[in-house]
Design an enzyme around this catalytic site. Structure first.
Site, short mmCIF file in Angstrom:
data_model
loop_
_atom_site.label_atom_id
_atom_site.label_comp_id
_atom_site.label_asym_id
_atom_site.label_seq_id
_atom_site.Cartn_x
_atom_site.Cartn_y
_atom_site.Cartn_z
N SER A 64 0.81 -1.19 -0.14
CA SER A 64 -0.02 -0.05 0.11
C SER A 64 0.86 1.31 -0.14
O SER A 64 0.33 2.32 -0.50
CB SER A 64 -0.89 0.13 1.38
OG SER A 64 -0.21 -0.20 2.41
N ASP A 121 -3.04 7.91 8.10
CA ASP A 121 -3.77 7.12 8.98
C ASP A 121 -3.24 6.25 10.03
O ASP A 121 -2.30 6.82 10.59
CB ASP A 121 -4.62 6.14 7.89
CG ASP A 121 -3.70 5.32 7.21
OD1 ASP A 121 -2.55 5.20 7.40
OD2 ASP A 121 -4.23 4.83 6.05
N HIS A 136 -0.09 4.67 7.28
CA HIS A 136 0.61 5.43 6.09
C HIS A 136 1.02 6.74 6.36
O HIS A 136 0.34 7.60 6.92
CB HIS A 136 -0.22 5.18 4.88
CG HIS A 136 -0.80 3.91 4.70
ND1 HIS A 136 -1.87 3.31 5.26
CD2 HIS A 136 -0.26 2.74 4.13
CE1 HIS A 136 -2.15 2.18 4.91
NE2 HIS A 136 -0.97 1.78 4.18
#
Length: 375
Positions: free
Chosen positions: A47, A339, A342
């Site tokens: 991600s 978040d 990340h």
């Protein structure tokens, strides 16, 4: 005057010489370079470098296709797990490539849109095939490489009207994977009393990665950018497990450091097995750790809490992803984390800038991305 017999002999000799001096390509791909010396990038990983591939996965919880993700991205939510641009976007701009790298899974990623590269990364995925399955459907690193080999490479050969390993020699192959293999694999199994030691798991992980790099090398890759694992124990989702503690969770960071140390050693050892290749390691662990230890020096104010509202585990959430339509901090550049896991675009800027131009071996090793691109 040339006789008819001489002309005849010349004509029949052409196929003979072609057997011994075959033409490799009908296009000189090595001499065609864009930006700072490379034609484009092929991106593999998790991600941290995913730019929208998971948007197209069914039955996957690892998605960032909603606000507040992309709140600072020109087109809004795109599947990037941050508020704006990720490291790949920023490196694309540093390299002066003509456009951002498109996600493999997007239906429009074909034809001339793949000339400057493709992003295969998938949120929650890892080096190992069984990493990330806890969140549902993901695309493992092995499958990402398979997608490159069986789909994109064939399309690129058709688009460029050229075949051969030289076709992708002037592309950067960026691999950013490994963190999830600890967060969503090893430490989950350890909670179930897995017998594997951290050292044994890490050795197996780097061995698997070396085999994947060799696979890409055999497909023509020559310029590699390997991203280190970030400081796992400093992320808000991990700090939430032990709120009474001050500072990062050292056990998790030690795992990341162990992998990063072996990754650096891998660069030297694997180069001997891949003649003509060049590998660079970007130590995002140190870059982020330096910011966390002295945030004010880089203009940050909050190095431990998420910028967006996340649903904690105590309320049925995962403690990582932003709540859909949830609250978000006003000054994102002051936060290290967007978040629960990340980094913000502001941190990504720091990583990409140092990756591209730093001359400190502790930040990028053995050379920087700009130097790699020029080789």
């Amino acid at each position: 005057m040339i006789s008819k017999t001489s002309v005849f002999l010349l004509l029949i000799s052409i196929p003979f010489f072609a057997l011994f001096f075959p033409c490799h390509c009908d296009c000189d791909v090595r001499s065609v370079k864009d930006g700072n010396g490379v034609r484009g990038m092929f991106v593999f990983g998790s991600s941290l470098v995913d730019n929208g591939n998971n948007n197209f996965l069914k039955n996957s919880l690892a998605k960032a296709d909603y606000l507040p993700y992309g709140i600072d991205f020109p087109s809004g939510p795109s599947g990037r797990f941050t508020n704006g641009e990720n490291v790949i976007d920023l490196l694309t701009e540093q390299l002066k490539l003509p456009s951002l790298i498109p996600p493999f899974s997007h239906p429009a990623t074909k034809g001339n849109k793949i000339i400057h590269g493709v992003n295969f990364a998938s949120g929650a995925s890892g080096i190992l095939d069984d990493t990330g399955l806890i969140v549902g459907n993901i695309t493992s690193l092995n499958q990402q490489i398979k997608n490159f080999e069986e789909v994109t490479l064939a399309q690129l050969e058709k688009e460029m009207k050229c075949k051969g390993k030289d076709l992708v020699a002037n592309y950067l192959f960026v691999v950013g994977s490994g963190g999830n293999d600890y967060s969503f694999n090893y430490f989950l199994k350890r909670s179930n009393r897995s017998s594997a030691s951290l050292q044994a798991f890490t050795s197996n992980l780097t061995l698997s990665l070396s085999q994947q790099l060799k696979k890409l090398y055999n497909l023509g890759a020559r310029k590699f950018v390997l991203m280190s694992i970030n400081p796992l124990g400093c992320s808000p989702v991990m700090l939430a497990f032990q709120p009474e503690r001050h500072g990062c969770i050292q056990g998790l960071n030690q795992a990341a450091e162990l992998f990063n140390t072996q990754l650096r050693l891998l660069i030297s050892s694997i180069k001997m097995e891949m003649p003509g290749s060049n590998l660079v390691m970007v130590n995002s662990y140190k870059i982020i750790r330096d910011i966390i230890q002295n945030p004010q020096s880089k203009g940050f104010k909050d190095a431990s809490s998420p910028c967006c509202e996340v649903v904690p585990r105590s309320q049925g959430g995962d403690g990582i992803l932003c709540k859909k339509g949830g609250q978000v901090c006003g000054y994102r550049n002051a936060h290290v984390f967007f978040d629960g896991l990340h980094p913000t675009e502001a941190v990504n800027v720091e990583i990409a800038t140092k990756a591209f131009a730093s001359y400190r071996a502790t930040e990028v090793y053995p050379i920087n991305v700009h130097q790699l691109a020029k080789l």
